[in-house]
Design an enzyme around this catalytic site. Structure first.
Site, PDB file in Angstrom:
ATOM      1  N   TYR A  81       0.842  -1.204   0.000  1.00 42.64           N
ATOM      2  CA  TYR A  81       0.000   0.000   0.000  1.00 42.64           C
ATOM      3  C   TYR A  81       0.876   1.252   0.000  1.00 42.64           C
ATOM      4  O   TYR A  81       1.852   1.332   0.756  1.00 42.64           O
ATOM      5  CB  TYR A  81      -0.921   0.014   1.235  1.00 42.64           C
ATOM      6  CG  TYR A  81      -2.091   0.957   1.054  1.00 42.64           C
ATOM      7  CD1 TYR A  81      -3.278   0.498   0.489  1.00 42.64           C
ATOM      8  CD2 TYR A  81      -1.990   2.303   1.392  1.00 42.64           C
ATOM      9  CE1 TYR A  81      -4.345   1.362   0.279  1.00 42.64           C
ATOM     10  CE2 TYR A  81      -3.047   3.165   1.182  1.00 42.64           C
ATOM     11  CZ  TYR A  81      -4.218   2.690   0.628  1.00 42.64           C
ATOM     12  OH  TYR A  81      -5.263   3.549   0.408  1.00 42.64           O
TER      13      TYR A  81
ATOM     14  N   HIS B  60      -7.496  10.859   3.282  1.00 41.91           N
ATOM     15  CA  HIS B  60      -7.455  10.987   1.821  1.00 41.91           C
ATOM     16  C   HIS B  60      -8.046   9.773   1.120  1.00 41.91           C
ATOM     17  O   HIS B  60      -8.905   9.897   0.245  1.00 41.91           O
ATOM     18  CB  HIS B  60      -6.006  11.204   1.361  1.00 41.91           C
ATOM     19  CG  HIS B  60      -5.855  11.399  -0.114  1.00 41.91           C
ATOM     20  ND1 HIS B  60      -5.889  10.359  -1.022  1.00 41.91           N
ATOM     21  CD2 HIS B  60      -5.696  12.529  -0.848  1.00 41.91           C
ATOM     22  CE1 HIS B  60      -5.749  10.842  -2.242  1.00 41.91           C
ATOM     23  NE2 HIS B  60      -5.627  12.151  -2.169  1.00 41.91           N
ATOM     24  N   ASP B  61      -7.591   8.590   1.531  1.00 43.06           N
ATOM     25  CA  ASP B  61      -8.049   7.359   0.868  1.00 43.06           C
ATOM     26  C   ASP B  61      -9.240   6.737   1.588  1.00 43.06           C
ATOM     27  O   ASP B  61      -9.752   5.707   1.127  1.00 43.06           O
ATOM     28  CB  ASP B  61      -6.913   6.327   0.842  1.00 43.06           C
ATOM     29  CG  ASP B  61      -5.744   6.744  -0.042  1.00 43.06           C
ATOM     30  OD1 ASP B  61      -5.828   7.810  -0.680  1.00 43.06           O
ATOM     31  OD2 ASP B  61      -4.734   5.999  -0.073  1.00 43.06           O
ATOM     32  N   THR B  62      -9.634   7.312   2.714  1.00 41.08           N
ATOM     33  CA  THR B  62     -10.525   6.585   3.620  1.00 41.08           C
ATOM     34  C   THR B  62     -11.749   7.371   4.104  1.00 41.08           C
ATOM     35  O   THR B  62     -12.734   6.769   4.494  1.00 41.08           O
ATOM     36  CB  THR B  62      -9.729   6.203   4.885  1.00 41.08           C
ATOM     37  OG1 THR B  62      -9.094   7.394   5.380  1.00 41.08           O
ATOM     38  CG2 THR B  62      -8.676   5.138   4.602  1.00 41.08           C
TER      39      THR B  62
END
Ligand SMILES: *[C@@H]1O[C@H](CO)[C@@H](O)[C@H](O)[C@H]1NC(C)=O
Ligand SMILES: *[C@@H]1O[C@H](CO)[C@@H](O)[C@H](O)[C@H]1NC(C)=O
Ligand SMILES: *[C@@H]1O[C@H](CO)[C@@H](O)[C@H](O)[C@H]1NC(C)=O
Ligand SMILES: *[C@@H]1O[C@H](CO)[C@@H](O)[C@H](O)[C@H]1NC(C)=O
Ligand SMILES: *[C@@H]1O[C@H](CO)[C@@H](O)[C@H](O)[C@H]1NC(C)=O
Ligand SMILES: *[C@@H]1O[C@H](CO)[C@@H](O)[C@H](O)[C@H]1NC(C)=O
Ligand SMILES: *[C@@H]1O[C@H](CO)[C@@H](O)[C@H](O)[C@H]1NC(C)=O
Ligand SMILES: *[C@@H]1O[C@H](CO)[C@@H](O)[C@H](O)[C@H]1NC(C)=O
Ligand SMILES: *[C@@H]1O[C@H](CO)[C@@H](O)[C@H](O)[C@H]1NC(C)=O
Length: 381
Positions: free
Chosen positions: A165, A221-223
């Site tokens: 990741y 940001h991704d979550t």
């Protein structure tokens, strides 16, 4: 050029990462934020040297923690933010400067985003000053802490953990794009990872000015902002009780780089926390108009620093945090949240040296501007 074998390898690593590690539940990297973790990859380089504290008028330490891409109302709806707001001053007139992310980070360090309208890897000439020059001129220690940046002073665009990741992105590091930092090994070593943070907080050697960039999941940001809230409860909430992090002379700005909805103005939810916030102001709301330039003008005001001669000197955009201004006697411009504020949800329309659509030369600093610190342009010395 990437060889076919190398690209196959990259693909397989990415492929395994996507399915095995993408979770929407926050997982603690360690028992406490004061512990080191193999998740942060690079072993610590040791703690920073102890330095003499340079007293400010209102605070002796300024900490910024930036989360990502959230509308004001979405953060305000989170219980974790409602909890934190009871311990601080909620800023209901604080705006990001543009879209997307990177120009906001860059502007917070150098007083301009130089027309940038992308997250590309850019570099800014070595004669352009930053907050680092202002701080070092007064002997004030500083650092950035970048979660999941593998080694101190890492210059890569991103870093993918062994689990596949990509947690670290250069675009969220405010100082790395400035050649005055990235071409100077002494300064570069102050872009540190979270294992160094653990040593610095443990040894009580955290610097007087520092910037905290959580990783791509922890900053939301991704979550999303609920995940970022869980990270705050793991990381920030206990540190607020740690005297090595938060003393009576610590001011903490918790904010977001930009909002998420480009169709409305770029207001972001921000809270001032820490022991430097006067007790009678805890749990209050301040609707003064601020932008990311306010963090530059506020530190200038607090420590009597020079200025960068850029938008940090723009009296429209750089109000000093009001409780600080009240204590130092500084006069803000009187602008409050409401209609008629500059629209900073624009992107790509500001000319500048980093705007390929509307290029312009590097703007000469305004050498006659007197900033919030009472000083002149740093380069005039
Ligand atoms: C203090 O720093 C040293 C190295 O600089 C490290 O070995 C030690 O674990 C640190 N102590 C704490 C409490 O973090
Ligand atoms: C809010 O704070 C209380 C008391 O510190 C705590 O018990 C609770 O878990 C917090 N809630 C959230 C959502 O952070
Ligand atoms: C940096 O140097 C360039 C080229 O010599 C010059 O045009 C520019 O004005 C300088 N910028 C600053 C901030 O001094
Ligand atoms: C330690 O710092 C040096 C630069 O000062 C850097 O080259 C090295 O990669 C760092 N190591 C880690 C683990 O951060
Ligand atoms: C490099 O950084 C150090 C400390 O941060 C500073 O003292 C020195 O002047 C810088 N060197 C150059 C060439 O800017
Ligand atoms: C910026 O926000 C304003 C005010 O909400 C809105 O009218 C405008 O359309 C937005 N601009 C863009 C480019 O979306
Ligand atoms: C100051 O900021 C305002 C609002 O964005 C802008 O209109 C003005 O041109 C700026 N002034 C300078 C000197 O850059
Ligand atoms: C700030 O003012 C704008 C424009 O009037 C409004 O839409 C927004 O809700 C206000 N923000 C807060 C936190 O009240
Ligand atoms: C420079 O700053 C001075 C003092 O604030 C101001 O009067 C002047 O208009 C500024 N010049 C430019 C070119 O922005």
């Amino acid at each position: 050029m990437i060889s076919p074998r190398a690209s196959l390898f990259v693909l397989s690593v990415l492929g395994s990462g996507v399915f095995s590690t993408k979770t929407t539940t926050f997982t603690q990297p360690a028992a406490a934020p004061t512990d080191t973790s193999t998740f942060y990859v690079g072993a610590s380089n040791g703690s920073l040297p102890k330095t003499t504290t340079v007293p400010g008028l209102v605070f002796d330490r300024f900490v910024q923690i930036w989360l990502e891409n959230t509308d004001y109302s979405d953060a305000a709806a989170q219980p974790a933010f409602q909890n934190l707001s009871k311990d601080g001053i909620t800023l209901s007139g604080y705006y990001a400067l543009t879209h997307p992310s990177e120009p906001n980070y860059i502007a917070s360090a150098g007083g301009s985003f130089w027309g940038l309208a992308s997250d590309d890897d850019v570099t800014i000439p070595a004669n352009v000053s930053t907050v680092v020059d202002l701080l070092e001129a007064k002997g004030i220690s500083w650092a950035e802490y970048e979660e999941n940046m593998p080694t101190d002073g890492y210059l890569g665009d991103s870093f993918t953990n062994p689990d596949g990741y990509t947690y670290y992105m250069r675009k969220h590091s405010p100082l790395v794009s400035y050649d005055s930092v990235n071409q100077n090994s002494t300064r570069l070593a102050r872009l540190r990872n979270f294992n160094d943070f653990a040593y610095d907080v443990g040894n009580n050697t955290l610097p007087q000015w520092f910037f905290v960039t959580p990783n791509m999941k922890d900053d939301g940001h991704d979550t999303g902002v609920a995940y970022a809230s869980d990270w705050l409860n793991y990381w920030l909430v206990p540190l607020l009780q740690d005297p090595n992090f938060n003393s009576a002379r610590t001011l903490i700005l918790l904010t977001f780089d930009e909002n998420s909805n480009y169709g409305i103005n770029n207001e972001v939810y921000s809270i001032l926390l820490g022991g430097a916030v006067p007790t009678n102001l805890k749990g209050t709301i301040d609707d003064t108009y601020y932008t990311h330039y306010s963090s530059l003008s506020t530190v200038q005001n607090n420590w009597g620093l020079d200025n960068l001669g850029q938008q940090d000197c723009n009296k429209t955009l750089a109000n000093v945090f009001q409780f600080v201004a009240d204590m130092t006697g500084y006069q803000n411009n009187g602008m409050k949240n409401g209609t008629g504020l500059p629209l900073t949800n624009i992107t790509g329309t500001i000319p500048g040296p980093l705007n390929p659509t509307y290029p312009a030369p590097w703007p000469a600093p305004n050498t006659s501007c007197v900033g919030a610190g009472g000083g002149g342009y740093i380069g005039s010395k």
